[in-house]
Design a protein around this motif. Structure first.
Motif, PDB file in Angstrom:
ATOM      1  N   CYS A 115      -2.771   8.302   6.925  1.00  0.00           N
ATOM      2  CA  CYS A 115      -2.992   8.040   8.350  1.00  0.00           C
ATOM      3  C   CYS A 115      -4.308   7.300   8.586  1.00  0.00           C
ATOM      4  O   CYS A 115      -4.398   6.448   9.486  1.00  0.00           O
ATOM      5  CB  CYS A 115      -2.951   9.348   9.135  1.00  0.00           C
ATOM      6  SG  CYS A 115      -1.304  10.113   9.144  1.00  0.00           S
ATOM      7  N   PHE A 118      -3.556   3.776   8.061  1.00  0.00           N
ATOM      8  CA  PHE A 118      -2.914   3.210   9.249  1.00  0.00           C
ATOM      9  C   PHE A 118      -3.962   2.793  10.285  1.00  0.00           C
ATOM     10  O   PHE A 118      -3.890   1.695  10.853  1.00  0.00           O
ATOM     11  CB  PHE A 118      -1.970   4.232   9.887  1.00  0.00           C
ATOM     12  CG  PHE A 118      -0.715   4.511   9.113  1.00  0.00           C
ATOM     13  CD1 PHE A 118      -0.194   3.581   8.238  1.00  0.00           C
ATOM     14  CD2 PHE A 118      -0.040   5.716   9.277  1.00  0.00           C
ATOM     15  CE1 PHE A 118       0.977   3.835   7.526  1.00  0.00           C
ATOM     16  CE2 PHE A 118       1.128   5.980   8.582  1.00  0.00           C
ATOM     17  CZ  PHE A 118       1.635   5.043   7.706  1.00  0.00           C
ATOM     18  N   ASN A 122      -4.715  -0.827  11.861  1.00  0.00           N
ATOM     19  CA  ASN A 122      -4.658  -1.032  13.315  1.00  0.00           C
ATOM     20  C   ASN A 122      -5.898  -1.755  13.834  1.00  0.00           C
ATOM     21  O   ASN A 122      -5.819  -2.574  14.755  1.00  0.00           O
ATOM     22  CB  ASN A 122      -4.529   0.313  14.036  1.00  0.00           C
ATOM     23  CG  ASN A 122      -3.161   0.954  13.852  1.00  0.00           C
ATOM     24  OD1 ASN A 122      -2.253   0.349  13.280  1.00  0.00           O
ATOM     25  ND2 ASN A 122      -3.017   2.180  14.323  1.00  0.00           N
ATOM     26  N   TYR A 129       0.276   0.741  13.773  1.00  0.00           N
ATOM     27  CA  TYR A 129       1.018   1.910  13.307  1.00  0.00           C
ATOM     28  C   TYR A 129       0.797   3.071  14.276  1.00  0.00           C
ATOM     29  O   TYR A 129      -0.325   3.315  14.717  1.00  0.00           O
ATOM     30  CB  TYR A 129       0.527   2.350  11.924  1.00  0.00           C
ATOM     31  CG  TYR A 129       0.999   1.498  10.773  1.00  0.00           C
ATOM     32  CD1 TYR A 129       2.233   1.735  10.170  1.00  0.00           C
ATOM     33  CD2 TYR A 129       0.206   0.468  10.277  1.00  0.00           C
ATOM     34  CE1 TYR A 129       2.665   0.960   9.097  1.00  0.00           C
ATOM     35  CE2 TYR A 129       0.631  -0.311   9.208  1.00  0.00           C
ATOM     36  CZ  TYR A 129       1.861  -0.058   8.627  1.00  0.00           C
ATOM     37  OH  TYR A 129       2.288  -0.820   7.566  1.00  0.00           O
ATOM     38  N   PHE A 155       6.568   7.590  11.159  1.00  0.00           N
ATOM     39  CA  PHE A 155       5.670   6.554  11.658  1.00  0.00           C
ATOM     40  C   PHE A 155       6.419   5.271  11.997  1.00  0.00           C
ATOM     41  O   PHE A 155       7.522   5.016  11.514  1.00  0.00           O
ATOM     42  CB  PHE A 155       4.523   6.284  10.681  1.00  0.00           C
ATOM     43  CG  PHE A 155       4.907   5.692   9.351  1.00  0.00           C
ATOM     44  CD1 PHE A 155       4.885   4.322   9.146  1.00  0.00           C
ATOM     45  CD2 PHE A 155       5.247   6.511   8.279  1.00  0.00           C
ATOM     46  CE1 PHE A 155       5.206   3.772   7.913  1.00  0.00           C
ATOM     47  CE2 PHE A 155       5.566   5.975   7.036  1.00  0.00           C
ATOM     48  CZ  PHE A 155       5.545   4.604   6.854  1.00  0.00           C
ATOM     49  N   LYS A 157       5.921   1.023  12.495  1.00  0.00           N
ATOM     50  CA  LYS A 157       5.148  -0.194  12.221  1.00  0.00           C
ATOM     51  C   LYS A 157       5.603  -1.261  13.210  1.00  0.00           C
ATOM     52  O   LYS A 157       6.785  -1.595  13.277  1.00  0.00           O
ATOM     53  CB  LYS A 157       5.394  -0.662  10.788  1.00  0.00           C
ATOM     54  CG  LYS A 157       4.679  -1.950  10.424  1.00  0.00           C
ATOM     55  CD  LYS A 157       5.047  -2.380   9.001  1.00  0.00           C
ATOM     56  CE  LYS A 157       4.356  -3.682   8.617  1.00  0.00           C
ATOM     57  NZ  LYS A 157       4.753  -4.131   7.261  1.00  0.00           N
ATOM     58  N   SER A 253       1.347   0.403   2.555  1.00  0.00           N
ATOM     59  CA  SER A 253       1.998  -0.840   2.982  1.00  0.00           C
ATOM     60  C   SER A 253       2.121  -1.860   1.854  1.00  0.00           C
ATOM     61  O   SER A 253       2.683  -2.942   2.052  1.00  0.00           O
ATOM     62  CB  SER A 253       1.228  -1.460   4.152  1.00  0.00           C
ATOM     63  OG  SER A 253      -0.104  -1.752   3.772  1.00  0.00           O
TER      64      SER A 253
END
Length: 258
Positions: A115, A118, A122, A129, A155, A157, A253
């Protein structure tokens, strides 16, 4: 019983603990986007002394270089109840977190690291995300239909060119093989129920299985292939596998999924 007084920032820490269950000091600092570790340590020490948090720390050579890990104490659980969470089944699990295995704790720390990745992506602005941890899935009535599946993370994307949803499931080496097979089978059967589409109005998500070891991943992939053959290779069921080590090294990713 009146709970001890805490600050707004300390309340934010309790919210993070509810969301991720186990967090180390470094992760808490990153999630709060706070620059001063001394201040974080002061807040955590106070929360621990007031029984809002429990602390895991080994004061031995080698182990004492690792950041302390924190999880909910009795006053944190009382605080969550005061927010109207009395009937939340997730709270019942928190009472036994002092009995959790190291493998279980490592899984929660691992999810928090994902997380954080993510949030870092972002911040760059091109991809966004959003995510729900196991706490969110259990607490959110929207996902009540997934109660028996116990995903670690859901989650999304999203970018200008793409909108895609994922369910992340952790497979651990401690579980016997028949339980691993059952868990894989549960997600195939879940696909055929159409419950996801009916409850979210979205297409069925991609399932990502993370494996603690390469040996486990090989077994899980082989087992999934056999199960999909039994179910006549459903076209829109999309499942991928990787190892925890690859995710730690390259990020979720990256092109690490098989």
């Amino acid at each position: 019983m009146t709970s001890p007084k805490i600050t707004n920032k300390q309340t934010e820490i309790l919210t993070l603990i509810f969301q991720f269950r186990f967090l180390n000091r470094t992760q808490i600092q990153q999630l709060l986007n706070h620059k001063d570790p001394k201040t974080i340590n002061t807040w955590l020490k106070d929360l621990t002394e007031k029984q809002f948090l429990n602390r895991i720390y080994e004061n031995t050579i080698g182990a004492n270089t690792k950041p302390a890990i924190y999880y909910a104490g009795i006053n944190a659980i009382r605080y969550y109840k005061s927010l109207g969470q009395d009937n939340n089944p997730y709270l019942k699990k928190l009472y036994r977190d002092n009995e959790r295995s190291q493998s279980f704790i490592d899984e929660q720390i691992f999810i928090a690291d994902i997380c954080l990745d993510f949030l870092e992506i972002n911040a760059k602005g091109e991809i966004n995300y959003t995510f729900e941890t196991a706490a969110g899935v259990t607490s959110n009535p929207l996902y009540s239909f997934m109660e028996d599946l116990s995903p670690q993370l859901i989650f999304t994307k999203e970018s200008k060119a793409e909108f895609k949803q994922y369910i992340l499931v952790q497979l651990d080496s401690v579980s016997p093989k028949y339980m691993i097979k059952k868990r894989l089978k549960n997600y195939i059967e879940f696909f055929f129920t159409n419950e996801w589409e009916e409850n979210t109005n979205k297409s069925f998500p991609t399932i990502l299985f993370t494996c603690q070891t390469m040996t486990l991943m090989i077994y899980a992939k082989r087992t999934m292939k056999g199960l999909l053959n039994d179910y006549q290779e459903p076209e829109d069921f999309d499942a991928w596998f990787s190892t925890n080590d690859k995710i730690r090294e390259q990020g979720i990713s990256a092109e690490i999924w098989e």
